[in-house]
Scaffold this motif. Structure first.
Motif, PDB file in Angstrom:
ATOM      1  N   ALA A 127       2.202  -8.575   3.136  1.00  0.00           N
ATOM      2  CA  ALA A 127       3.147  -8.294   2.242  1.00  0.00           C
ATOM      3  C   ALA A 127       3.901  -9.717   1.937  1.00  0.00           C
ATOM      4  N   SER A 179       1.448  -0.335  -5.823  1.00  0.00           N
ATOM      5  CA  SER A 179       2.063  -0.399  -4.615  1.00  0.00           C
ATOM      6  C   SER A 179       1.153  -0.510  -3.384  1.00  0.00           C
ATOM      7  N   ALA A 182       4.194  -7.316  -5.458  1.00  0.00           N
ATOM      8  CA  ALA A 182       5.729  -6.733  -5.646  1.00  0.00           C
ATOM      9  C   ALA A 182       6.816  -7.341  -5.708  1.00  0.00           C
ATOM     10  N   LYS A 183       6.807  -8.475  -4.660  1.00  0.00           N
ATOM     11  CA  LYS A 183       7.695  -9.552  -4.691  1.00  0.00           C
ATOM     12  C   LYS A 183       7.505 -10.611  -5.256  1.00  0.00           C
ATOM     13  N   SER A 240       0.398  -7.366  -1.978  1.00  0.00           N
ATOM     14  CA  SER A 240       0.806  -6.951  -3.499  1.00  0.00           C
ATOM     15  C   SER A 240       1.555  -7.950  -3.818  1.00  0.00           C
ATOM     16  N   ASN A 278       8.332  -8.019   8.563  1.00  0.00           N
ATOM     17  CA  ASN A 278       9.783  -7.122   8.160  1.00  0.00           C
ATOM     18  C   ASN A 278      10.162  -6.531   9.336  1.00  0.00           C
ATOM     19  N   ASP A 304      -0.539  -5.577   6.968  1.00  0.00           N
ATOM     20  CA  ASP A 304       0.159  -5.713   5.709  1.00  0.00           C
ATOM     21  C   ASP A 304       0.720  -6.981   5.641  1.00  0.00           C
ATOM     22  N   LEU A 310       2.034   0.077  -0.419  1.00  0.00           N
ATOM     23  CA  LEU A 310       2.553   1.003   0.361  1.00  0.00           C
ATOM     24  C   LEU A 310       1.784   2.336   0.019  1.00  0.00           C
TER      25      LEU A 310
HETATM   26  C1  LIG Z   1       6.089  -5.232   4.902  1.00  0.00           C
HETATM   27  C2  LIG Z   1       6.067  -4.509   3.694  1.00  0.00           C
HETATM   28  N1  LIG Z   1       4.993  -3.824   3.267  1.00  0.00           N
HETATM   29  C3  LIG Z   1       5.010  -3.301   1.901  1.00  0.00           C
HETATM   30  C4  LIG Z   1       6.270  -3.027   1.195  1.00  0.00           C
HETATM   31  C5  LIG Z   1       5.900  -2.518  -0.113  1.00  0.00           C
HETATM   32  O1  LIG Z   1       5.138  -3.025  -1.145  1.00  0.00           O
HETATM   33  P1  LIG Z   1       4.681  -2.422  -2.290  1.00  0.00           P
HETATM   34  O2  LIG Z   1       5.795  -2.427  -3.206  1.00  0.00           O
HETATM   35  O3  LIG Z   1       3.413  -3.065  -2.708  1.00  0.00           O
HETATM   36  O4  LIG Z   1       4.423  -1.156  -2.197  1.00  0.00           O
HETATM   37  C6  LIG Z   1       7.265  -3.736   1.458  1.00  0.00           C
HETATM   38  C7  LIG Z   1       8.444  -3.978   0.826  1.00  0.00           C
HETATM   39  O5  LIG Z   1       9.700  -4.059   1.396  1.00  0.00           O
HETATM   40  C8  LIG Z   1       7.202  -4.365   2.927  1.00  0.00           C
HETATM   41  O6  LIG Z   1       8.355  -4.957   3.369  1.00  0.00           O
END
Ligand SMILES: Cc1ncc(COP(=O)(O)O)c(C=O)c1O
Length: 435
Positions: A227, A100, A262-263, A260, A196, A225, A102
């Motif tokens: 992401a 993660s 993650a998505k 990451s 976001n 970030d 975060l």
């Molecule tokens: C801008 C942003 N950063 C980080 C994350 C979390 O990412 P990770 O799952 O890698 O911790 C999110 C998840 O919604 C996000 O929107």
């Protein structure tokens, strides 16, 4: 036409209609939740192959490392190379984290908080010294923004300063004038691509100005970030390379770049990375040795075997975009069709990312969200897009179209539009003393 310009008679007629419509949706006794920015099942299903890609005979890295074992603390070279090729960051500037980003941001923040950076006093010491004067360290927060970012800087007792998000990114005039004389401002949160929740893509000029920012604090950092770097839905935007922009000014060490999968693959089971300038990477590596022997190399290897190359990641993300596009189209259409007057809500259809934000009539967002939640539809967390959960104009609502089954999303959005119109018109009538 604006509701503000409509006659009292017309607005009362609208209100009666909307109350009736609202009642019909309420009577359905819905239990829907569209507040979470999670991948939907179809997106997760794209990655089914990941479960079969590793086995006990197939878990050795290119350099012969047995990935079942401790070691390779900063990440598997082939996984670092994959991120390096994708994001155009030199391999030696990248450290892999766990699952993660975060978590990695939290760690990096706490490292600087505890140990300081580049020879400066730790933030905890600076905060302690300032507290004697009744002051705090400060942090810049582009708004609307991401609640998890704000929660962390709040927990560390930074005084968070709202920076308005413009179409080009955060308001750079404001940032430049704040940081140049105030050494207590230590950093800024940035989600530079499809941020976001607004979906904003930072302009080249914004990236350039951030990269060369003249700050009174020597230990000012930019939490970059990224992401949603590859989460294009309608258009493949490319932002300016912040490291290249910072290099001529020797300011690469203050950039803390996070990314990451993650998505891309599985949230909670992805691989994340941090990149920075040479000195910051050197310091971070030293401190990392206190923390861990190695992250999950099996997961890193699994990701390399599955994602293979930047080109493959981009083509995978095209499949993700095909899943997301009908959802974003639907939300956009329902918002457009449902809008009775132009001042009741506004929104921007983003080119990518995971969210659509709506700005409702001033002073109504909390009422809309609370009312819908009481009647079975959780659309958002009230004011979560602002530090301290305080949206000064009470207008901003983050919608997350990615997760719910599409028919649930449709119903929730229709109900949302009715509520936003209803509460907005009610407020306007109240302001006129007509209710
Ligand atoms: C801008 C942003 N950063 C980080 C994350 C979390 O990412 P990770 O799952 O890698 O911790 C999110 C998840 O919604 C996000 O929107």
């Amino acid at each position: 036409m604006k509701a503000k310009d409509a006659s009292e008679e017309q607005l009362k007629k609208d209100l009666a209609e909307l109350e009736e419509l609202y009642g019909k949706y309420k009577a359905k006794h819905l239990h829907l939740n569209i507040s979470r920015g999670l991948p939907c099942k179809e997106q997760l299903d794209l990655n089914a192959e990941m479960f079969h890609i590793l086995d006990e005979k197939n878990c050795v890295a290119e350099d012969g490392t047995d990935c079942r074992q401790y070691g390779v603390i900063y990440g598997l070279p082939e996984c670092i190379k994959l991120f390096s090729d994708l994001l155009h960051i030199p391999e030696e500037r990248i450290i892999l984290g766990g699952e993660s980003s975060l978590n990695l941001m939290y760690d990096q923040m706490l490292r600087i908080y505890n140990w300081g950076m580049l020879g400066e006093k730790s933030w905890s010491r600076q905060a302690f010294e300032l507290s004697a004067e009744g002051k705090k360290l400060k942090w810049l927060c582009p708004v609307p923004g991401y609640d998890c970012h704000f929660n962390l800087t709040e927990a560390l007792d930074f005084e968070m300063i709202n920076i308005p998000m413009l179409e080009t990114g955060p308001d750079m005039d404001m940032i430049e004038s704040l940081v140049k004389d105030d050494p207590t401002i230590k950093g800024i949160w940035c989600v530079p691509q499809y941020s976001n929740p607004t979906g904003t893509v930072y302009s080249d000029e914004t990236v350039e100005r951030l990269a060369k920012l003249d700050t009174a604090a020597k230990d000012f950092v930019i939490f970059w970030d990224n992401a949603y770097a590859v989460h294009h839905i309608y258009k493949e935007n490319v932002i300016k390379d912040i490291f290249k922009a910072a290099a001529p000014y020797g300011k690469e060490d203050r950039i803390l770049y996070f990314f990451s999968t993650a998505k891309i693959t599985f949230p909670g089971s992805g691989v994340c990375m941090m990149a920075s300038g040479d000195e910051m990477i050197r310091e971070t590596k030293q401190l990392l040795k206190l923390q861990i022997f190695s992250h999950d190399k099996l997961n890193q290897l699994r990701h390399v075997k599955y994602l293979k190359s930047p080109e493959n990641i981009i083509s995978h993300m095209k499949k993700v975009a095909e899943i997301l596009r009908p959802r974003f189209d639907m939300v956009d259409n329902i918002l457009r069709e449902g809008l009775r007057y132009s001042d009741l809500y506004t929104w921007v259809k983003p080119d990518g990312g995971y969210f659509i934000t709506v700005d409702t009539y001033k002073g109504t967002a909390e009422e809309i969200v609370t009312m819908l939640e009481q009647d079975g539809v959780k659309v958002a967390i009230v004011a979560s897009t602002y530090p301290y959960f305080h949206d000064p104009d009470d207008t901003n609502i983050r919608l997350a179209p990615t997760y719910p089954p599409i028919e649930e999303l449709r119903t929730a959005m229709e109900f949302f539009c009715i509520a936003a119109n209803l509460v907005g018109i009610r407020h306007i009538l109240q302001e006129r003393g007509a209710l």
